[in-house]
Design a protein around this motif. Sequence first.
Motif, PDB file in Angstrom:
ATOM      1  N   CYS A 143       0.830  -1.202   0.000  1.00 43.50           N
ATOM      2  CA  CYS A 143       0.000   0.000   0.000  1.00 43.50           C
ATOM      3  C   CYS A 143       0.866   1.255   0.000  1.00 43.50           C
ATOM      4  CB  CYS A 143      -0.911   0.029   1.225  1.00 43.50           C
ATOM      5  SG  CYS A 143      -2.123  -1.307   1.297  1.00 43.50           S
ATOM      6  N   GLU A 144       0.317   2.324  -0.538  1.00 42.15           N
ATOM      7  CA  GLU A 144       0.939   3.643  -0.456  1.00 42.15           C
ATOM      8  C   GLU A 144       0.123   4.487   0.516  1.00 42.15           C
ATOM      9  OE1 GLU A 144       1.225   5.149  -4.422  1.00 42.15           O
ATOM     10  OE2 GLU A 144       2.442   3.466  -5.102  1.00 42.15           O
ATOM     11  N   LEU A 145       0.745   5.490   1.100  1.00 41.13           N
ATOM     12  CA  LEU A 145       0.106   6.272   2.151  1.00 41.13           C
ATOM     13  C   LEU A 145      -0.002   7.732   1.742  1.00 41.13           C
ATOM     14  CD1 LEU A 145       1.898   4.801   5.303  1.00 41.13           C
ATOM     15  CD2 LEU A 145      -0.141   3.959   4.124  1.00 41.13           C
ATOM     16  N   GLN A 146      -1.205   8.274   1.886  1.00 43.86           N
ATOM     17  CA  GLN A 146      -1.467   9.688   1.577  1.00 43.86           C
ATOM     18  C   GLN A 146      -1.808  10.434   2.856  1.00 43.86           C
ATOM     19  OE1 GLN A 146      -5.385  10.897   0.866  1.00 43.86           O
ATOM     20  NE2 GLN A 146      -4.376  12.583   1.938  1.00 43.86           N
ATOM     21  N   LEU A 147      -0.923  11.320   3.266  1.00 40.33           N
ATOM     22  CA  LEU A 147      -1.189  12.170   4.425  1.00 40.33           C
ATOM     23  C   LEU A 147      -2.020  13.368   3.999  1.00 40.33           C
ATOM     24  CD1 LEU A 147       2.389  12.226   6.006  1.00 40.33           C
ATOM     25  CD2 LEU A 147       0.511  10.648   6.511  1.00 40.33           C
ATOM     26  N   SER A 148      -2.826  13.884   4.913  1.00 40.88           N
ATOM     27  CA  SER A 148      -3.597  15.093   4.646  1.00 40.88           C
ATOM     28  C   SER A 148      -2.856  16.303   5.199  1.00 40.88           C
ATOM     29  CB  SER A 148      -4.994  15.007   5.269  1.00 40.88           C
ATOM     30  OG  SER A 148      -5.784  14.098   4.542  1.00 40.88           O
TER      31      SER A 148
END
Length: 215
Positions: A151-156
């Motif tokens: 998985c890849e992670l997207q921070l807000s």
Amino acid sequence: MTDIHCHILPCVDDGARDSDMTLRMLDAAARGGVRVLFATPHLMRANQNIAGIQRRFELMLPLARERGIELRLGFEIHYMALPDARDLSAFCMGDTNALLVELPFSAPFPNWLSYLERLSKRYRLIIAHPERYTYIQKDRALAGALRQIGCELQLSANAFLLSPLHPARRAAQAILSANKANYIATDAHTDAEYPRLLRAVIDHRHMCDPGRLLT
């Protein structure tokens, strides 16, 4: 600059409440230097009115183009919608095989890592705002576990504008410091959010040009 997560389409979720709000969001994004923007409305169930969302997206395309923005359609897919869909390709981001997935906030579902690992063999999974999930706030090694299964992670961006001791900000900083984050996005819901959120995005501009999502 690319924003891979925002709620800019009018009247489809808890984002832009009307077309005027959408236009103000487009203006704010353009002023902030956004050139590619993925509209990612919430997808809570697989049988949602996708045709209606598509129509609103197509109406917004020329308006975005006038502002120098290439608008693309994706979805923020709630984890409960995943098992309901035999084929998730219609919910991918643009012309890619990437899925932006929202996990439960308070506790993971049973066998979540093994399920996501199986899904990641068919699609590119991007986990939306992992810093907001309480189980990752408590055990940040879970962010690494998500990366290990593909998985890849997207921070807000708004996480970095919270108070220094806020659990979401601390988790976001930890994920970023450990080089586990792939993207930072605005997750904007209104035009008022864009100017302040873009300040946080600009601080990490190198994570806001995801070239693999542009092909």
